[in-house]
Design an enzyme around this catalytic site. Structure first.
Site, PDB file in Angstrom:
ATOM      1  CE1 TYR A   3     -25.741  -4.281  41.700  1.00 62.71           C
ATOM      2  CE2 TYR A   3     -25.738  -1.929  42.028  1.00 62.71           C
ATOM      3  CZ  TYR A   3     -26.346  -3.249  41.972  1.00 62.71           C
ATOM      4  OH  TYR A   3     -27.516  -3.474  42.511  1.00 62.71           O
ATOM      5  CG  HIS A  29     -28.690 -11.326  47.933  1.00 60.22           C
ATOM      6  ND1 HIS A  29     -28.674 -10.787  46.546  1.00 60.22           N
ATOM      7  CD2 HIS A  29     -27.662 -10.415  48.425  1.00 60.22           C
ATOM      8  CE1 HIS A  29     -28.094  -9.888  46.209  1.00 60.22           C
ATOM      9  NE2 HIS A  29     -27.292  -9.493  47.415  1.00 60.22           N
TER      10      HIS A  29
END
Length: 221
Positions: free
Chosen positions: A64, A185
């Site tokens: 992230y 995903h």
């Protein structure tokens, strides 16, 4: 399979120029930029899931890229951070898979890691605010070798390959020895294609039972 092997034994084979080049690059970048995660957290996945404890491998992408989110585990964030959209979809599928309505109040997956779920990002660092900014510095050489070593030295590991990037790792895995579950995903952009409804969590536990291994308590968050 050698149950006495440790990450130190395995990764000592990667003490090569390319690896030291990565570490030196990151060290220099930190002098002028914010790099995620912090130095102490880059190898958290390895610290929390010993090599001899691996049962499941979940392959992520790069960390992230927002402040304080990345802490070295694929899809995970520290407890005080908001749950990211991809992880919300993982939780959504988990509830659907087990027909539950569990309320997840944080996004820290350390307890999965401690149960033998190796949460490996293929890129281990990123510049703050710049996704995929470290895709070129050599991390995939390292993480490809990590996947290869797991495939070579372990047996009956379940690899969860979510999305095209993860699925490209298929050829590193000996399918005669291991199990591979694939889907799209869990990102909101692609989760609807095949991730939602994939039932990978219950399928993983079924395989673990067949291999006479302890199931993962996915709700132990």
């Amino acid at each position: 399979m050698n149950d006495s092997l440790t990450w130190k034994d395995i990764l000592s084979q990667e003490k090569k120029k390319y690896f030291f080049d990565i570490i030196n690059y990151i060290r220099k970048e930190r002098l002028k930029k914010i790099i995620c995660p912090s130095s102490k957290d880059i190898f958290n996945a390895f610290s929390l899931t010993p090599f001899n404890a691996i049962k499941v491998v979940i392959v992520g992408q790069d960390p992230y890229f927002l402040d304080n989110q990345a802490h070295g585990l694929a899809f995970s964030v520290p407890k005080h951070e908001d749950i990211p959209p991809s992880l919300r979809n993982i939780y959504k599928e988990l509830n659907s898979d087990f027909k539950k309505n569990y309320m997840f109040n944080h996004g820290c997956l350390e307890n999965w890691a401690k149960q033998g779920v190796f949460l490996l990002n293929t890129i281990l660092t990123v510049e703050l605010g710049k996704p995929k900014s470290h895709n070129h510095i050599g991390w995939e050489i390292f993480t490809n070798k990590v996947i290869y070593y797991i495939s070579t030295y372990k047996k009956s590991i379940i690899f969860l390959l979510w999305g095209n990037d993860a699925q490209r790792k298929h050829n590193l895995i000996d399918t005669n020895k291991h199990y591979i579950l694939k889907s799209s995903h869990p990102s909101p952009l692609s989760a609807h294609r095949s991730f939602l409804g994939c039932k990978h969590f219950s399928k993983t536990n079924k395989i673990l039972m067949e291999c006479k291994k302890k199931e993962i308590n996915w709700f132990d968050i």
